[in-house]
Scaffold this motif. Structure first.
Motif, PDB file in Angstrom:
ATOM      1  N   ASN A 118      33.597 -30.943  -6.379  1.00 26.64           N
ATOM      2  CA  ASN A 118      34.206 -29.784  -5.699  1.00 26.64           C
ATOM      3  C   ASN A 118      34.630 -28.689  -6.680  1.00 26.64           C
ATOM      4  O   ASN A 118      35.584 -27.959  -6.434  1.00 26.64           O
ATOM      5  N   GLN A 119      33.941 -28.608  -7.816  1.00 26.31           N
ATOM      6  CA  GLN A 119      34.223 -27.597  -8.829  1.00 26.31           C
ATOM      7  C   GLN A 119      32.926 -26.867  -9.192  1.00 26.31           C
ATOM      8  O   GLN A 119      31.832 -27.311  -8.833  1.00 26.31           O
ATOM      9  N   THR A 120      33.069 -25.759  -9.923  1.00 26.76           N
ATOM     10  CA  THR A 120      31.915 -25.047 -10.458  1.00 26.76           C
ATOM     11  C   THR A 120      31.772 -25.377 -11.931  1.00 26.76           C
ATOM     12  O   THR A 120      32.738 -25.286 -12.683  1.00 26.76           O
ATOM     13  N   SER A 121      30.569 -25.770 -12.338  1.00 26.21           N
ATOM     14  CA  SER A 121      30.278 -26.103 -13.733  1.00 26.21           C
ATOM     15  C   SER A 121      29.107 -25.257 -14.203  1.00 26.21           C
ATOM     16  O   SER A 121      28.194 -24.949 -13.426  1.00 26.21           O
ATOM     17  N   THR A 122      29.115 -24.911 -15.502  1.00 26.85           N
ATOM     18  CA  THR A 122      28.172 -23.911 -15.997  1.00 26.85           C
ATOM     19  C   THR A 122      27.548 -24.331 -17.317  1.00 26.85           C
ATOM     20  O   THR A 122      28.226 -24.833 -18.219  1.00 26.85           O
ATOM     21  N   LEU A 123      26.240 -24.115 -17.440  1.00 28.40           N
ATOM     22  CA  LEU A 123      25.509 -24.225 -18.697  1.00 28.40           C
ATOM     23  C   LEU A 123      24.964 -22.844 -19.020  1.00 28.40           C
ATOM     24  O   LEU A 123      24.274 -22.236 -18.190  1.00 28.40           O
ATOM     25  N   THR A 124      25.259 -22.347 -20.227  1.00 28.25           N
ATOM     26  CA  THR A 124      24.845 -21.007 -20.638  1.00 28.25           C
ATOM     27  C   THR A 124      24.072 -21.098 -21.945  1.00 28.25           C
ATOM     28  O   THR A 124      24.511 -21.748 -22.893  1.00 28.25           O
ATOM     29  N   LEU A 125      22.914 -20.435 -21.999  1.00 23.83           N
ATOM     30  CA  LEU A 125      22.150 -20.332 -23.237  1.00 23.83           C
ATOM     31  C   LEU A 125      21.986 -18.870 -23.614  1.00 23.83           C
ATOM     32  O   LEU A 125      21.504 -18.066 -22.803  1.00 23.83           O
ATOM     33  N   THR A 126      22.395 -18.536 -24.838  1.00 24.86           N
ATOM     34  CA  THR A 126      22.156 -17.207 -25.393  1.00 24.86           C
ATOM     35  C   THR A 126      21.257 -17.277 -26.621  1.00 24.86           C
ATOM     36  O   THR A 126      20.833 -16.242 -27.143  1.00 24.86           O
ATOM     37  N   GLY A 127      20.987 -18.475 -27.116  1.00 25.17           N
ATOM     38  CA  GLY A 127      20.145 -18.703 -28.284  1.00 25.17           C
ATOM     39  C   GLY A 127      19.953 -20.186 -28.484  1.00 25.17           C
ATOM     40  O   GLY A 127      20.398 -21.006 -27.683  1.00 25.17           O
ATOM     41  N   GLY A 128      19.290 -20.566 -29.586  1.00 25.86           N
ATOM     42  CA  GLY A 128      19.091 -21.976 -29.884  1.00 25.86           C
ATOM     43  C   GLY A 128      18.107 -22.639 -28.943  1.00 25.86           C
ATOM     44  O   GLY A 128      17.382 -21.985 -28.185  1.00 25.86           O
ATOM     45  N   LYS A 129      18.110 -23.970 -28.973  1.00 25.04           N
ATOM     46  CA  LYS A 129      17.185 -24.749 -28.146  1.00 25.04           C
ATOM     47  C   LYS A 129      17.891 -25.995 -27.635  1.00 25.04           C
ATOM     48  O   LYS A 129      18.504 -26.741 -28.399  1.00 25.04           O
ATOM     49  N   LEU A 130      17.798 -26.227 -26.355  1.00 26.65           N
ATOM     50  CA  LEU A 130      18.331 -27.424 -25.707  1.00 26.65           C
ATOM     51  C   LEU A 130      17.176 -28.149 -25.038  1.00 26.65           C
ATOM     52  O   LEU A 130      16.437 -27.558 -24.235  1.00 26.65           O
ATOM     53  N   THR A 131      17.005 -29.429 -25.373  1.00 30.27           N
ATOM     54  CA  THR A 131      15.970 -30.254 -24.759  1.00 30.27           C
ATOM     55  C   THR A 131      16.639 -31.380 -23.981  1.00 30.27           C
ATOM     56  O   THR A 131      17.472 -32.112 -24.527  1.00 30.27           O
ATOM     57  N   LEU A 132      16.279 -31.530 -22.714  1.00 27.88           N
ATOM     58  CA  LEU A 132      16.830 -32.570 -21.845  1.00 27.88           C
ATOM     59  C   LEU A 132      15.719 -33.546 -21.481  1.00 27.88           C
ATOM     60  O   LEU A 132      14.707 -33.159 -20.877  1.00 27.88           O
ATOM     61  N   ASN A 133      15.922 -34.814 -21.879  1.00 21.18           N
ATOM     62  CA  ASN A 133      14.927 -35.868 -21.691  1.00 21.18           C
ATOM     63  C   ASN A 133      15.449 -36.967 -20.788  1.00 21.18           C
ATOM     64  O   ASN A 133      16.654 -37.192 -20.697  1.00 21.18           O
ATOM     65  N   LEU A 152      29.850 -33.536  -2.094  1.00 22.46           N
ATOM     66  CA  LEU A 152      31.028 -32.687  -1.908  1.00 22.46           C
ATOM     67  C   LEU A 152      30.598 -31.218  -1.840  1.00 22.46           C
ATOM     68  O   LEU A 152      29.989 -30.694  -2.777  1.00 22.46           O
ATOM     69  N   PRO A 153      30.926 -30.514  -0.761  1.00 17.70           N
ATOM     70  CA  PRO A 153      30.311 -29.213  -0.476  1.00 17.70           C
ATOM     71  C   PRO A 153      30.729 -28.079  -1.388  1.00 17.70           C
ATOM     72  O   PRO A 153      30.054 -27.049  -1.434  1.00 17.70           O
ATOM     73  N   HIS A 154      31.851 -28.210  -2.111  1.00 20.79           N
ATOM     74  CA  HIS A 154      32.278 -27.132  -2.996  1.00 20.79           C
ATOM     75  C   HIS A 154      31.823 -27.345  -4.439  1.00 20.79           C
ATOM     76  O   HIS A 154      32.244 -26.614  -5.337  1.00 20.79           O
ATOM     77  N   THR A 155      30.989 -28.342  -4.648  1.00 24.62           N
ATOM     78  CA  THR A 155      30.403 -28.573  -5.968  1.00 24.62           C
ATOM     79  C   THR A 155      29.287 -27.562  -6.204  1.00 24.62           C
ATOM     80  O   THR A 155      28.425 -27.364  -5.353  1.00 24.62           O
ATOM     81  N   GLN A 156      29.315 -26.921  -7.373  1.00 26.32           N
ATOM     82  CA  GLN A 156      28.287 -25.944  -7.694  1.00 26.32           C
ATOM     83  C   GLN A 156      27.895 -26.059  -9.163  1.00 26.32           C
ATOM     84  O   GLN A 156      28.742 -26.178 -10.041  1.00 26.32           O
ATOM     85  N   GLY A 157      26.596 -26.030  -9.421  1.00 27.76           N
ATOM     86  CA  GLY A 157      26.077 -25.976 -10.778  1.00 27.76           C
ATOM     87  C   GLY A 157      25.449 -24.618 -11.036  1.00 27.76           C
ATOM     88  O   GLY A 157      24.728 -24.091 -10.179  1.00 27.76           O
ATOM     89  N   ILE A 158      25.726 -24.060 -12.211  1.00 25.20           N
ATOM     90  CA  ILE A 158      25.200 -22.748 -12.577  1.00 25.20           C
ATOM     91  C   ILE A 158      24.541 -22.847 -13.943  1.00 25.20           C
ATOM     92  O   ILE A 158      25.125 -23.379 -14.895  1.00 25.20           O
ATOM     93  N   LEU A 159      23.334 -22.319 -14.052  1.00 28.88           N
ATOM     94  CA  LEU A 159      22.628 -22.197 -15.325  1.00 28.88           C
ATOM     95  C   LEU A 159      22.357 -20.723 -15.559  1.00 28.88           C
ATOM     96  O   LEU A 159      21.686 -20.073 -14.744  1.00 28.88           O
ATOM     97  N   ASN A 160      22.887 -20.188 -16.659  1.00 28.97           N
ATOM     98  CA  ASN A 160      22.653 -18.794 -17.037  1.00 28.97           C
ATOM     99  C   ASN A 160      21.926 -18.764 -18.373  1.00 28.97           C
ATOM    100  O   ASN A 160      22.360 -19.408 -19.334  1.00 28.97           O
ATOM    101  N   MET A 161      20.838 -17.992 -18.443  1.00 27.26           N
ATOM    102  CA  MET A 161      20.107 -17.840 -19.701  1.00 27.26           C
ATOM    103  C   MET A 161      19.876 -16.366 -19.997  1.00 27.26           C
ATOM    104  O   MET A 161      19.317 -15.639 -19.174  1.00 27.26           O
ATOM    105  N   SER A 162      20.328 -15.942 -21.193  1.00 26.49           N
ATOM    106  CA  SER A 162      20.012 -14.607 -21.677  1.00 26.49           C
ATOM    107  C   SER A 162      19.250 -14.671 -22.996  1.00 26.49           C
ATOM    108  O   SER A 162      18.894 -13.634 -23.568  1.00 26.49           O
TER     109      SER A 162
END
Length: 304
Positions: A118-133, A152-162
């Motif tokens: 029921n929370q908002t969670s965020t992954l942000t990339l502005t550089g570098g490299k992330l690999t998920l296996n 849970l309906p208020h759960t939110q995932g956010i991915l931002n990439m610049s």
């Protein structure tokens, strides 16, 4: 930005020698001492080692504290564990930022941004490299990355990439593809204004595959962000909330939707079905142009 056919990804590093690591432990980020990845006080229990291989789960649960910031100074770090969640423990949200360096995370369970809290969670990339296996011993239904997951309906995932590169390698299945935007009743949003997001799964990407109430949106903002599937043209939209999910291009975007062996007809069908939009509204195919760079078929705005 380089043309897509010239980009060398170095996509999936092999995790050599990790079988000799110590028994698995959990590394939990709390962010109580600021964003520095290497500060021991930011970790509950023993901190991981930067620029090294770590055997253990990785949980980001900082709530109102500082996000985990991974930078060039942290080098090349590997986590080989059972679980990876950004925002899941004690009903805490989580925030992680990749600004440089190379981080690789492998897990036995699905890798999630925004998990059942029921929370908002965020992954942000502005550089570098992330690999998920996904680890080889993961169950088929767990071999995916999810942006927003749980009942849970208020759960939110956010991915931002610049900027930077995000490589998603889990193979997925026909029911639960390798990359999932919004699952169950959780919401998911991916926004690209720069950088390169790569999905290698032959089952592609799904919006709300389990037909819950959550809505997923993939948005290309102003900038030159690229979403690339190297092994599939498959993108599916579930029923329920998933029927309202879509891919959006903002006016002025130079973003590219690049799918393996996709044809112009594939993209036109999505536009006509209201699944590819302009400024959040249904539109017509003449607002876009198709570029064929075999094996990739690329869609972008006709007039950025």
């Amino acid at each position: 930005m380089k043309s897509l056919h010239t980009i060398h990804l170095g996509v999936i590093p092999l995790l050599v020698g990790l079988g000799a690591l110590p028994p698995c432990r959990a590394f939990e980020w709390n962010g109580s001492a600021g964003p520095n990845f290497s500060a021991p006080a930011n970790w509950t229990g023993k901190p991981p080692a930067a620029n090294s291989a770590n055997s253990g789960d990785l949980f980001i649960s900082n709530a109102q504290n500082a996000p985990l910031a991974y930078s060039e100074a942290d080098g090349k770090t590997v986590f080989q564990g059972v679980d990876f969640k950004i925002g899941s423990l004690k009903n805490c949200g989580g925030d992680m930022k990749i600004t440089g360096g190379e981080l690789t995370v492998s897990a036995r369970y699905c890798l999630v941004v925004g998990q059942l809290n029921n929370q908002t969670s965020t992954l942000t990339l502005t550089g570098g490299k992330l690999t998920l296996n996904s680890r080889d011993d993961a169950e088929p239904g767990e071999r995916n990355v999810r942006i927003g997951n749980g009942r849970l309906p208020h759960t939110q995932g956010i991915l931002n990439m610049s900027g930077g590169i995000l490589v998603i390698t889990p193979p997925g299945t026909a029911e639960l593809p390798g990359f999932i935007i919004a699952n169950d009743n959780a919401r998911g949003r991916v926004t690209l204004t720069g950088g390169l997001l790569v999905v290698t799964s032959r089952h592609g990407t799904a919006f709300q595959p389990l037909n819950g109430r959550g809505v997923g949106i993939l948005s290309f903002g102003e900038g030159d962000g690229v979403f690339m599937q190297t092994d599939s043209k498959q993108i599916t939209f579930g029923q329920g909330g998933g029927a309202a999910s879509y891919i959006d291009f903002k006016a002025g975007s130079r973003g590219q939707l690049s799918l393996n062996e996709a044809t112009e007809e594939d993209y036109v069908a999505w536009v006509n079905a209201g699944k590819i939009r302009l400024n959040g509204q249904p539109t017509t195919p003449d607002k876009f142009r198709f570029v064929n760079l075999p094996p990739q078929g690329i869609y972008l705005l006709a007039t950025p």
